[in-house]
Write a protein that holds these residues in place. Structure first.
Motif, PDB file in Angstrom:
ATOM      1  N   ARG A 281     -18.998 -44.716   2.561  1.00  0.00           N
ATOM      2  CA  ARG A 281     -19.196 -43.500   3.372  1.00  0.00           C
ATOM      3  C   ARG A 281     -20.631 -43.008   3.241  1.00  0.00           C
ATOM      4  NH1 ARG A 281     -14.202 -41.661   1.351  1.00  0.00           N
ATOM      5  NH2 ARG A 281     -15.281 -40.233  -0.038  1.00  0.00           N
ATOM      6  N   ALA A 282     -21.185 -43.066   2.036  1.00  0.00           N
ATOM      7  CA  ALA A 282     -22.566 -42.625   1.827  1.00  0.00           C
ATOM      8  C   ALA A 282     -23.551 -43.498   2.607  1.00  0.00           C
ATOM      9  CB  ALA A 282     -22.904 -42.657   0.336  1.00  0.00           C
ATOM     10  N   ILE A 283     -23.290 -44.794   2.680  1.00  0.00           N
ATOM     11  CA  ILE A 283     -24.146 -45.689   3.459  1.00  0.00           C
ATOM     12  C   ILE A 283     -24.085 -45.337   4.940  1.00  0.00           C
ATOM     13  CG2 ILE A 283     -24.375 -48.081   4.264  1.00  0.00           C
ATOM     14  CD1 ILE A 283     -23.606 -48.947   1.429  1.00  0.00           C
ATOM     15  N   ALA A 284     -22.870 -45.075   5.419  1.00  0.00           N
ATOM     16  CA  ALA A 284     -22.690 -44.779   6.842  1.00  0.00           C
ATOM     17  C   ALA A 284     -23.381 -43.485   7.242  1.00  0.00           C
ATOM     18  CB  ALA A 284     -21.207 -44.706   7.171  1.00  0.00           C
ATOM     19  N   GLU A 285     -23.559 -42.575   6.299  1.00  0.00           N
ATOM     20  CA  GLU A 285     -24.167 -41.285   6.607  1.00  0.00           C
ATOM     21  C   GLU A 285     -25.690 -41.325   6.612  1.00  0.00           C
ATOM     22  OE1 GLU A 285     -22.414 -38.774   3.679  1.00  0.00           O
ATOM     23  OE2 GLU A 285     -20.437 -38.825   4.629  1.00  0.00           O
ATOM     24  N   LYS A 286     -26.285 -42.372   6.094  1.00  0.00           N
ATOM     25  CA  LYS A 286     -27.745 -42.462   6.026  1.00  0.00           C
ATOM     26  C   LYS A 286     -28.335 -42.702   7.415  1.00  0.00           C
ATOM     27  CE  LYS A 286     -28.255 -43.965   1.280  1.00  0.00           C
ATOM     28  NZ  LYS A 286     -28.938 -42.831   0.744  1.00  0.00           N
TER      29      LYS A 286
ATOM     30  N   THR B 252     -40.709 -55.210   8.207  1.00  0.00           N
ATOM     31  CA  THR B 252     -40.742 -54.930   6.773  1.00  0.00           C
ATOM     32  C   THR B 252     -40.994 -53.447   6.516  1.00  0.00           C
ATOM     33  OG1 THR B 252     -41.532 -57.160   6.323  1.00  0.00           O
ATOM     34  CG2 THR B 252     -41.883 -55.516   4.600  1.00  0.00           C
ATOM     35  N   ALA B 253     -41.876 -52.856   7.300  1.00  0.00           N
ATOM     36  CA  ALA B 253     -42.115 -51.414   7.162  1.00  0.00           C
ATOM     37  C   ALA B 253     -40.842 -50.623   7.459  1.00  0.00           C
ATOM     38  CB  ALA B 253     -43.254 -50.988   8.086  1.00  0.00           C
ATOM     39  N   GLU B 254     -40.131 -51.006   8.500  1.00  0.00           N
ATOM     40  CA  GLU B 254     -38.853 -50.335   8.818  1.00  0.00           C
ATOM     41  C   GLU B 254     -37.873 -50.484   7.659  1.00  0.00           C
ATOM     42  OE1 GLU B 254     -38.028 -48.411  11.225  1.00  0.00           O
ATOM     43  OE2 GLU B 254     -39.061 -49.006  13.043  1.00  0.00           O
ATOM     44  N   LEU B 255     -37.778 -51.692   7.139  1.00  0.00           N
ATOM     45  CA  LEU B 255     -36.849 -51.974   6.047  1.00  0.00           C
ATOM     46  C   LEU B 255     -37.163 -51.114   4.825  1.00  0.00           C
ATOM     47  CD1 LEU B 255     -34.555 -53.866   4.974  1.00  0.00           C
ATOM     48  CD2 LEU B 255     -36.376 -55.349   4.154  1.00  0.00           C
ATOM     49  N   LEU B 256     -38.431 -50.978   4.506  1.00  0.00           N
ATOM     50  CA  LEU B 256     -38.811 -50.243   3.308  1.00  0.00           C
ATOM     51  C   LEU B 256     -38.852 -48.733   3.499  1.00  0.00           C
ATOM     52  CD1 LEU B 256     -41.611 -52.639   2.004  1.00  0.00           C
ATOM     53  CD2 LEU B 256     -39.212 -52.503   1.280  1.00  0.00           C
TER      54      LEU B 256
ATOM     55  N   GLY C 217     -31.438 -45.811   5.468  1.00  0.00           N
ATOM     56  CA  GLY C 217     -30.220 -46.288   6.110  1.00  0.00           C
ATOM     57  C   GLY C 217     -30.293 -47.754   6.501  1.00  0.00           C
ATOM     58  N   ILE C 218     -31.493 -48.249   6.713  1.00  0.00           N
ATOM     59  CA  ILE C 218     -31.675 -49.670   7.008  1.00  0.00           C
ATOM     60  C   ILE C 218     -31.687 -50.450   5.697  1.00  0.00           C
ATOM     61  CG2 ILE C 218     -33.266 -51.393   7.953  1.00  0.00           C
ATOM     62  CD1 ILE C 218     -34.168 -49.273   9.983  1.00  0.00           C
ATOM     63  N   ARG C 219     -32.379 -49.907   4.721  1.00  0.00           N
ATOM     64  CA  ARG C 219     -32.558 -50.593   3.442  1.00  0.00           C
ATOM     65  C   ARG C 219     -31.241 -50.844   2.700  1.00  0.00           C
ATOM     66  NH1 ARG C 219     -36.415 -47.433   1.742  1.00  0.00           N
ATOM     67  NH2 ARG C 219     -35.053 -46.008   0.632  1.00  0.00           N
ATOM     68  N   VAL C 220     -30.252 -49.966   2.837  1.00  0.00           N
ATOM     69  CA  VAL C 220     -29.009 -50.114   2.071  1.00  0.00           C
ATOM     70  C   VAL C 220     -28.007 -51.066   2.719  1.00  0.00           C
ATOM     71  CG1 VAL C 220     -29.217 -47.862   0.989  1.00  0.00           C
ATOM     72  CG2 VAL C 220     -27.937 -48.080   3.127  1.00  0.00           C
ATOM     73  N   ARG C 221     -28.255 -51.516   3.915  1.00  0.00           N
ATOM     74  CA  ARG C 221     -27.316 -52.396   4.594  1.00  0.00           C
ATOM     75  C   ARG C 221     -27.596 -53.865   4.270  1.00  0.00           C
ATOM     76  NH1 ARG C 221     -26.832 -47.869   7.276  1.00  0.00           N
ATOM     77  NH2 ARG C 221     -24.971 -47.506   8.537  1.00  0.00           N
ATOM     78  N   VAL C 222     -26.547 -54.577   3.934  1.00  0.00           N
ATOM     79  CA  VAL C 222     -26.657 -56.001   3.606  1.00  0.00           C
ATOM     80  C   VAL C 222     -27.185 -56.780   4.809  1.00  0.00           C
ATOM     81  CG1 VAL C 222     -25.329 -58.052   2.972  1.00  0.00           C
ATOM     82  CG2 VAL C 222     -24.837 -55.863   1.876  1.00  0.00           C
ATOM     83  N   ALA C 223     -26.744 -56.412   5.996  1.00  0.00           N
ATOM     84  CA  ALA C 223     -27.180 -57.118   7.207  1.00  0.00           C
ATOM     85  C   ALA C 223     -28.697 -57.036   7.386  1.00  0.00           C
ATOM     86  CB  ALA C 223     -26.467 -56.553   8.431  1.00  0.00           C
ATOM     87  N   SER C 224     -29.313 -55.956   6.935  1.00  0.00           N
ATOM     88  CA  SER C 224     -30.770 -55.820   7.037  1.00  0.00           C
ATOM     89  C   SER C 224     -31.475 -56.861   6.181  1.00  0.00           C
ATOM     90  CB  SER C 224     -31.211 -54.433   6.580  1.00  0.00           C
ATOM     91  OG  SER C 224     -30.620 -53.437   7.358  1.00  0.00           O
ATOM     92  N   TRP C 225     -30.964 -57.076   4.992  1.00  0.00           N
ATOM     93  CA  TRP C 225     -31.580 -58.054   4.096  1.00  0.00           C
ATOM     94  C   TRP C 225     -31.325 -59.472   4.578  1.00  0.00           C
ATOM     95  CZ3 TRP C 225     -35.200 -56.508   0.957  1.00  0.00           C
ATOM     96  CH2 TRP C 225     -35.258 -55.162   0.622  1.00  0.00           C
TER      97      TRP C 225
ATOM     98  N   ASP D 200     -23.919 -53.519  15.812  1.00  0.00           N
ATOM     99  CA  ASP D 200     -22.855 -53.124  14.895  1.00  0.00           C
ATOM    100  C   ASP D 200     -23.211 -51.915  14.055  1.00  0.00           C
ATOM    101  OD1 ASP D 200     -21.426 -55.244  15.845  1.00  0.00           O
ATOM    102  OD2 ASP D 200     -21.614 -56.474  14.045  1.00  0.00           O
ATOM    103  N   HIS D 201     -24.486 -51.776  13.701  1.00  0.00           N
ATOM    104  CA  HIS D 201     -24.888 -50.712  12.787  1.00  0.00           C
ATOM    105  C   HIS D 201     -25.714 -49.620  13.455  1.00  0.00           C
ATOM    106  CE1 HIS D 201     -23.398 -52.949   9.317  1.00  0.00           C
ATOM    107  NE2 HIS D 201     -23.908 -54.026   9.907  1.00  0.00           N
ATOM    108  N   GLY D 202     -26.102 -49.817  14.712  1.00  0.00           N
ATOM    109  CA  GLY D 202     -26.860 -48.790  15.442  1.00  0.00           C
ATOM    110  C   GLY D 202     -28.274 -48.587  14.924  1.00  0.00           C
ATOM    111  N   VAL D 203     -28.844 -49.576  14.270  1.00  0.00           N
ATOM    112  CA  VAL D 203     -30.179 -49.449  13.705  1.00  0.00           C
ATOM    113  C   VAL D 203     -31.203 -49.330  14.818  1.00  0.00           C
ATOM    114  CG1 VAL D 203     -31.958 -50.674  12.388  1.00  0.00           C
ATOM    115  CG2 VAL D 203     -29.603 -50.637  11.576  1.00  0.00           C
ATOM    116  N   GLY D 204     -32.052 -48.317  14.702  1.00  0.00           N
ATOM    117  CA  GLY D 204     -33.140 -48.117  15.643  1.00  0.00           C
ATOM    118  C   GLY D 204     -32.737 -47.524  16.980  1.00  0.00           C
ATOM    119  N   LEU D 205     -31.496 -47.100  17.128  1.00  0.00           N
ATOM    120  CA  LEU D 205     -31.060 -46.535  18.393  1.00  0.00           C
ATOM    121  C   LEU D 205     -31.210 -45.026  18.399  1.00  0.00           C
ATOM    122  CD1 LEU D 205     -27.713 -48.452  19.028  1.00  0.00           C
ATOM    123  CD2 LEU D 205     -29.954 -48.922  19.988  1.00  0.00           C
TER     124      LEU D 205
END
Length: 186
Positions: A33-38, A104-108, A112-120, A175-180
């Motif tokens: 839940r904490a990951i989803a809220e980031k 890489t800048a986005e990831l770091l 909310g991006i950094r904690v997702r396994v799919a990002s890595w 799936d994760h809505g990253v960058g939207l």
């Protein structure tokens, strides 16, 4: 009564397919839940549009083009395609490095991006892709006479790596809505 239960199960199945376990804010695990809220919004953007998402199209197109150019060289034997392959692989590598820097800048920078396994997963796949693209370009610059079969194989491998990294990148967005940017009116 059985129909209602079947309908609830079907709705739950649809909801679980639409929202993966990692991103659900109503998940029973408090860590998930904490990951989803980031926040997963873009930190490096122009007018709300993520730079990384805008840049990846260039290396993707150039990697696939390099593979196509190698196939044309294999088919025709025309040295023109060797020269085109040097340029397309070089620009694929250079644009790949630029896209990787933005990614890489986005990831770091975005928690909310950094904690997702799919990002890595995406980051590692993209690093492998950039490495293959660099090797492909370097090989062409120093050994243009050996494009067949080595350059062709590197181009094929780069195309496969592109598909894999792109699939993971698409998974992040879809799936994760990253960058939207999602309107509060929706």
């Amino acid at each position: 009564m059985a129909e209602r239960e079947a309908q609830r199960e079907q709705e739950e199945e649809i909801r679980s397919e639409e929202s993966p376990a990692e991103a659900r804010p109503d998940h029973p695990n408090p860590g998930i839940r904490a990951i989803a809220e980031k926040d997963v919004g873009s930190a490096i953007a122009v007018a709300g549009h993520p730079i990384h998402a805008m840049m990846v199209h260039f290396p993707i197109a150039l990697v696939i083009s390099t593979f196509g150019v190698d196939l044309l060289y294999w088919w025709s034997g025309d040295p023109f395609w060797v020269r085109v392959g040097i340029y397309s692989s070089g620009f694929a590598f250079l644009f790949g490095v630029l896209a990787a820097l933005a990614g890489t800048a986005e990831l770091l920078l975005v928690p909310g991006i950094r904690v997702r396994v799919a990002s890595w997963n995406h980051a590692v796949a993209a690093m492998v892709l950039v490495s293959i693209a660099g090797a492909n370009w370097g090989f062409r610059v120093y050994h243009p006479e050996d494009i067949l079969p080595h350059g062709l194989l590197l181009s094929f491998l780069a195309s496969v790596a592109t598909a894999f990294a792109g699939w993971h990148g698409g998974k992040l967005v879809l799936d994760h809505g990253v960058g939207l940017l999602i309107s509060t009116k929706q």
